[in-house]
Scaffold this motif. Structure first.
Motif, PDB file in Angstrom:
ATOM      1  N   GLU A   1      -1.784   8.970  -0.449  1.00 14.51           N
ATOM      2  CA  GLU A   1      -2.422   8.440  -1.860  1.00 14.51           C
ATOM      3  C   GLU A   1      -2.268   6.975  -2.037  1.00 14.51           C
ATOM      4  OE1 GLU A   1      -3.359  10.230  -6.185  1.00 14.51           O
ATOM      5  OE2 GLU A   1      -1.053  10.230  -5.633  1.00 14.51           O
ATOM      6  N   ALA A   2      -3.487   6.501  -1.983  1.00 18.38           N
ATOM      7  CA  ALA A   2      -3.240   4.809  -2.250  1.00 18.38           C
ATOM      8  C   ALA A   2      -3.876   4.447  -3.585  1.00 18.38           C
ATOM      9  CB  ALA A   2      -3.906   4.030  -1.153  1.00 18.38           C
ATOM     10  N   THR A   3      -2.988   4.095  -4.558  1.00 16.65           N
ATOM     11  CA  THR A   3      -3.598   3.834  -6.147  1.00 16.65           C
ATOM     12  C   THR A   3      -2.964   2.315  -6.195  1.00 16.65           C
ATOM     13  OG1 THR A   3      -1.781   4.802  -7.162  1.00 16.65           O
ATOM     14  CG2 THR A   3      -3.730   6.168  -6.537  1.00 16.65           C
ATOM     15  N   ALA A   4      -3.211   1.658  -7.404  1.00 19.30           N
ATOM     16  CA  ALA A   4      -2.935   0.698  -8.106  1.00 19.30           C
ATOM     17  C   ALA A   4      -1.221   0.724  -8.203  1.00 19.30           C
ATOM     18  CB  ALA A   4      -3.504   0.527  -9.137  1.00 19.30           C
TER      19      ALA A   4
ATOM     20  N   VAL B   1      -7.437   1.469   2.998  1.00 21.67           N
ATOM     21  CA  VAL B   1      -8.393   0.203   2.996  1.00 21.67           C
ATOM     22  C   VAL B   1      -9.336   0.314   1.809  1.00 21.67           C
ATOM     23  CG1 VAL B   1      -9.779  -1.259   4.182  1.00 21.67           C
ATOM     24  CG2 VAL B   1      -7.964  -0.059   5.634  1.00 21.67           C
ATOM     25  N   GLN B   2     -10.079   1.400   1.738  1.00 22.67           N
ATOM     26  CA  GLN B   2     -11.059   1.415   0.702  1.00 22.67           C
ATOM     27  C   GLN B   2     -10.815   2.043  -0.326  1.00 22.67           C
ATOM     28  OE1 GLN B   2     -14.343   3.602   2.932  1.00 22.67           O
ATOM     29  NE2 GLN B   2     -15.095   1.654   3.515  1.00 22.67           N
ATOM     30  N   SER B   3      -9.506   2.266  -0.698  1.00 23.76           N
ATOM     31  CA  SER B   3      -9.101   2.817  -2.108  1.00 23.76           C
ATOM     32  C   SER B   3      -9.323   1.378  -3.200  1.00 23.76           C
ATOM     33  CB  SER B   3      -7.599   3.278  -2.040  1.00 23.76           C
ATOM     34  OG  SER B   3      -6.635   2.270  -1.459  1.00 23.76           O
ATOM     35  N   GLY B   4      -9.347   0.370  -2.620  1.00 25.09           N
ATOM     36  CA  GLY B   4      -9.397  -0.485  -3.557  1.00 25.09           C
ATOM     37  C   GLY B   4      -8.102  -1.253  -3.828  1.00 25.09           C
ATOM     38  N   ALA B   5      -7.624  -2.110  -4.603  1.00 29.27           N
ATOM     39  CA  ALA B   5      -6.166  -2.664  -4.891  1.00 29.27           C
ATOM     40  C   ALA B   5      -5.136  -1.720  -5.001  1.00 29.27           C
ATOM     41  CB  ALA B   5      -6.208  -3.521  -6.042  1.00 29.27           C
ATOM     42  N   SER B   6      -4.501  -1.518  -3.832  1.00 25.59           N
ATOM     43  CA  SER B   6      -3.430  -0.557  -3.746  1.00 25.59           C
ATOM     44  C   SER B   6      -2.075  -1.216  -3.955  1.00 25.59           C
ATOM     45  CB  SER B   6      -3.293  -0.066  -2.255  1.00 25.59           C
ATOM     46  OG  SER B   6      -4.485   0.892  -2.290  1.00 25.59           O
ATOM     47  N   GLY B   7      -1.240  -0.344  -4.443  1.00 24.71           N
ATOM     48  CA  GLY B   7       0.218  -0.867  -4.871  1.00 24.71           C
ATOM     49  C   GLY B   7       1.197  -0.773  -3.464  1.00 24.71           C
TER      50      GLY B   7
ATOM     51  N   PRO C   1      -1.024  -6.915  -1.342  1.00 29.43           N
ATOM     52  CA  PRO C   1      -0.770  -8.329  -1.147  1.00 29.43           C
ATOM     53  C   PRO C   1       0.276  -9.076  -1.888  1.00 29.43           C
ATOM     54  CG  PRO C   1      -3.194  -7.622  -0.831  1.00 29.43           C
ATOM     55  CD  PRO C   1      -2.428  -6.791  -1.540  1.00 29.43           C
ATOM     56  N   ALA C   2       0.260  -8.550  -2.869  1.00 32.52           N
ATOM     57  CA  ALA C   2       1.260  -9.179  -3.908  1.00 32.52           C
ATOM     58  C   ALA C   2       2.649  -8.879  -3.477  1.00 32.52           C
ATOM     59  CB  ALA C   2       1.081  -8.881  -5.353  1.00 32.52           C
ATOM     60  N   ASN C   3       3.102  -7.703  -2.666  1.00 36.25           N
ATOM     61  CA  ASN C   3       4.104  -7.287  -2.259  1.00 36.25           C
ATOM     62  C   ASN C   3       4.374  -7.572  -0.821  1.00 36.25           C
ATOM     63  OD1 ASN C   3       5.068  -6.399  -4.630  1.00 36.25           O
ATOM     64  ND2 ASN C   3       4.084  -4.203  -4.254  1.00 36.25           N
ATOM     65  N   GLY C   4       3.373  -8.648  -0.388  1.00 31.05           N
ATOM     66  CA  GLY C   4       3.798  -8.986   1.125  1.00 31.05           C
ATOM     67  C   GLY C   4       2.707  -8.232   2.220  1.00 31.05           C
ATOM     68  N   ALA C   5       2.046  -7.565   1.685  1.00 42.19           N
ATOM     69  CA  ALA C   5       1.198  -6.538   2.427  1.00 42.19           C
ATOM     70  C   ALA C   5       0.321  -7.445   3.704  1.00 42.19           C
ATOM     71  CB  ALA C   5       0.181  -5.755   1.688  1.00 42.19           C
ATOM     72  N   TRP C   6       0.616  -6.910   4.715  1.00 43.36           N
ATOM     73  CA  TRP C   6      -0.386  -7.556   5.769  1.00 43.36           C
ATOM     74  C   TRP C   6      -1.647  -7.329   5.868  1.00 43.36           C
ATOM     75  CZ3 TRP C   6       3.500  -5.266   9.872  1.00 43.36           C
ATOM     76  CH2 TRP C   6       4.798  -5.770   9.635  1.00 43.36           C
ATOM     77  N   PHE C   7      -2.465  -7.698   4.704  1.00 44.94           N
ATOM     78  CA  PHE C   7      -3.978  -7.443   4.644  1.00 44.94           C
ATOM     79  C   PHE C   7      -4.831  -8.772   5.172  1.00 44.94           C
ATOM     80  CE2 PHE C   7      -7.656  -7.143   1.973  1.00 44.94           C
ATOM     81  CZ  PHE C   7      -8.268  -5.844   2.300  1.00 44.94           C
TER      82      PHE C   7
END
Length: 281
Positions: free
Chosen positions: A94-97, A140-146, A151-157
């Protein structure tokens, strides 16, 4: 005749109750397994050097090209377990904000990330584990995930089309033709730099986008028990050397990779990089 029918009816009820008891027992009794990713170069623990170090070259490729590693890591997701008697476990994804359940970023610079604990596994015997290197469509398509996908946590996006970088391998190589580049504002690219970012989650005809996700299935070697009284630890060796050797990479021509298509030959090496070493029952 009535007695036979009665006996059969009782037997069927008993069998149904027994199956229900087994099912209920599996639901009530849960276990866990710790998956430890041991990062190595050949048979030795992976040694990290400072970025830009062109003095200490710890390793050599099959082409006899010296290199070192300053950064190594990967995303792993979608864990499943299976057993010889029909036992099965699929980790919730599960990928959510608010977070990213079932997605992990393992980094050699932070050894705590190499330990992944899988919980709420139905009690039983298991002989295989599967997982995916990279982040698939749902993430990827879940939107802005936490969490580790933020990316704010250094995600390699990269972007919505390319998705996430599945694996990073960075360092220096004696044969890299990379020149020093001053990018301004205190940022620069060191001389002899090597930088391989491998990712991509979908195929798009006639473009640079390819699917580099790899799902690996590893055998435990012998069946293991998971349950209230059993919490095994599986050691998966992740060897960085096949990344270059199995791809026949030549640093004189390929020293910087930043697109899905260019990363495809390296994604193909994932199956050789990850090996089940042993399990502590």
């Amino acid at each position: 005749m009535k007695n036979i029918i009665t006996i059969l009816a009782v037997a069927l009820v008993a069998m149904a109750c027994e199956k229900e008891d087994i099912k209920q027992n599996q639901e009530e009794h849960k276990g866990e397994i710790l998956v430890n990713f041991d990062m190595k170069a050949g048979t030795s623990p992976l040694q990290l050097r400072a970025s830009g170090d062109t003095v200490n070259y710890d390793y050599s490729t099959a082409l006899n090209q010296a290199f070192n590693i300053s950064n190594f890591g990967f995303y792993v997701s979608a864990f499943t377990l299976s057993g010889p008697n029909g036992e099965s476990y699929t980790q919730k994804m599960e990928a959510t904000a608010e977070g990213a359940q079932g997605y992990f970023r393992v980094e050699a610079s932070d050894l705590a990330t190499s330990f992944i604990n899988l919980e709420n596994i139905p009690e039983g015997t298991y002989d295989e584990i599967s997982f995916t290197i990279g982040v698939g469509e749902e993430g990827v398509q879940s939107g802005a995930s936490g969490g580790v996908l933020d990316p704010a946590n250094g995600a390699w996006f990269w972007n919505w089309n390319a998705g996430y970088i599945a694996m990073k391998v960075e360092g220096s190589a004696a044969d890299s033709p990379q020149q020093f580049v001053d990018q301004g504002n205190g940022s620069s690219i060191p001389a002899k730099r090597i930088e391989f970012h491998v990712g991509g989650w979908k195929d798009v005809d006639g473009s640079m986008f390819v699917n580099n996700l790899k799902t690996l299935t590893l055998d435990f070697g012998s069946p293991i028990l998971i349950g209230e009284k059993y919490a095994p630890e599986a050691h998966v060796v992740v060897d960085v050397l096949p990344f270059f050797n199995a791809s026949s990479n030549d640093f004189t021509s390929t020293y910087s990779v930043h697109s899905p298509m260019a990363g495809a030959p390296f994604a193909a090496t994932f199956t050789e990089m990850f090996v089940m070493d042993h399990v502590h029952q």
